[in-house]
Design a protein around this motif. Structure first.
Motif, PDB file in Angstrom:
ATOM      1  N   GLY A  43       2.460   7.856   2.718  1.00  0.00           N
ATOM      2  CA  GLY A  43       0.915   7.867   2.617  1.00  0.00           C
ATOM      3  C   GLY A  43       0.495   7.134   1.269  1.00  0.00           C
ATOM      4  O   GLY A  43      -0.628   6.768   1.195  1.00  0.00           O
ATOM      5  N   THR A  44       1.470   6.949   0.401  1.00  0.00           N
ATOM      6  CA  THR A  44       1.088   6.488  -0.932  1.00  0.00           C
ATOM      7  C   THR A  44       1.332   4.886  -1.250  1.00  0.00           C
ATOM      8  O   THR A  44       1.144   4.457  -2.246  1.00  0.00           O
ATOM      9  CB  THR A  44       1.955   7.173  -2.100  1.00  0.00           C
ATOM     10  N   SER A  45       1.613   4.152  -0.144  1.00  0.00           N
ATOM     11  CA  SER A  45       1.517   2.566  -0.017  1.00  0.00           C
ATOM     12  C   SER A  45       0.756   2.158   1.125  1.00  0.00           C
ATOM     13  O   SER A  45       0.420   2.846   2.053  1.00  0.00           O
ATOM     14  CB  SER A  45       3.142   2.223   0.019  1.00  0.00           C
ATOM     15  N   ALA A  46       0.105   1.064   0.685  1.00  0.00           N
ATOM     16  CA  ALA A  46      -0.411   0.622   1.759  1.00  0.00           C
ATOM     17  C   ALA A  46      -0.390  -1.295   1.706  1.00  0.00           C
ATOM     18  O   ALA A  46      -0.134  -1.616   0.833  1.00  0.00           O
ATOM     19  CB  ALA A  46      -1.945   0.808   1.714  1.00  0.00           C
ATOM     20  N   ILE A  47      -0.630  -1.784   2.781  1.00  0.00           N
ATOM     21  CA  ILE A  47      -0.589  -3.262   2.874  1.00  0.00           C
ATOM     22  C   ILE A  47      -2.207  -3.589   3.054  1.00  0.00           C
ATOM     23  O   ILE A  47      -2.804  -3.272   3.959  1.00  0.00           O
ATOM     24  CB  ILE A  47       0.391  -3.752   3.945  1.00  0.00           C
ATOM     25  N   TRP A  48      -2.572  -4.714   2.333  1.00  0.00           N
ATOM     26  CA  TRP A  48      -3.958  -5.345   2.468  1.00  0.00           C
ATOM     27  C   TRP A  48      -3.746  -6.835   2.524  1.00  0.00           C
ATOM     28  O   TRP A  48      -3.139  -7.505   1.735  1.00  0.00           O
ATOM     29  CB  TRP A  48      -4.406  -4.752   1.007  1.00  0.00           C
ATOM     30  N   LEU A  49      -4.589  -7.154   3.550  1.00  0.00           N
ATOM     31  CA  LEU A  49      -4.670  -8.547   3.760  1.00  0.00           C
ATOM     32  C   LEU A  49      -5.803  -9.514   3.334  1.00  0.00           C
ATOM     33  O   LEU A  49      -6.975  -8.591   3.667  1.00  0.00           O
ATOM     34  CB  LEU A  49      -4.415  -8.947   5.258  1.00  0.00           C
TER      35      LEU A  49
END
Length: 203
Positions: A43-49
């Motif tokens: 939960g400490t990484s995310a992908i943002w478009l």
């Protein structure tokens, strides 16, 4: 309570809805939840478009946020010299850091936390580039933590050296100042030096 709790972070909203509790960021429940999230990798990484005319279609940016972590026990008070501190890097595919020029709030878009298939496909396709950028971030993080340790230790040595000098001068004219106080302060200085020297940056 046993039947659960609905809470919000907006005081006005909580006042308008009596069934909802108002929590601040300092509330123990919130702090415990944040510690729980940040101390685990899930939960400490995310992908943002995003769409941004400054970048070509398909461009990859890697944002890295690292926080200073000192393994000293709370009683040692190392946070006097090493307060909470975070380093943000925003690397493009050439390894250039855009963090100073590009605020994350300036990147409108959407997070893929609900679209696991697309997120997995993007990660699979860009894994080599992501690994390359993580490797490029390492020397910057190492340099930052070295400078951070040096600054914290210099601040501590200045403060405690002045306190040792003051106690030493006082001991020569005041019999109530015990030699044990000087010994304990030197031991405290040594323990702090060791603890601050072990400070690291945690992603």
């Amino acid at each position: 309570p046993e039947d659960g709790l609905t809470a919000c972070f907006d005081r006005g909203h909580a006042l308008a809805h009596e069934d909802q509790a108002f929590l601040t960021r300092e509330h123990p429940l919130v702090r415990a939840a944040m510690d729980y999230v940040t101390s685990r990798s899930l939960g400490t990484s995310a992908i943002w478009l995003t769409r941004d005319p400054r970048f070509p279609a398909g461009a990859l940016l890697l944002e890295v946020i690292a926080v200073a972590d000192c393994p000293a026990p709370p009683a040692l008070g190392a946070d006097r010299f090493l307060p909470p501190w975070a380093l943000r890097l925003l690397l493009d595919e050439h390894g250039a850091d855009l963090a100073e020029r590009l605020d994350p709030d300036q990147l409108p878009g959407r997070c893929l936390h609900n679209n696991h298939n697309l997120a997995a496909a993007l990660i699979a396709a860009r894994t080599p580039a992501i690994n390359r950028l993580l490797a490029a971030a390492e020397p910057r993080l190492s340099a930052a933590v070295t400078a951070l340790r040096a600054a914290a230790e210099a601040s501590m040595q200045r403060e405690l050296a002045a306190e040792l000098a003051r106690l030493g001068a006082l001991a020569m004219v005041n019999p109530n100042v015990h030699p044990q106080e000087l010994i304990e302060l030197r031991e405290y200085q040594e323990r702090l030096t060791l603890a601050l020297g072990q400070a690291r940056l945690r992603l």
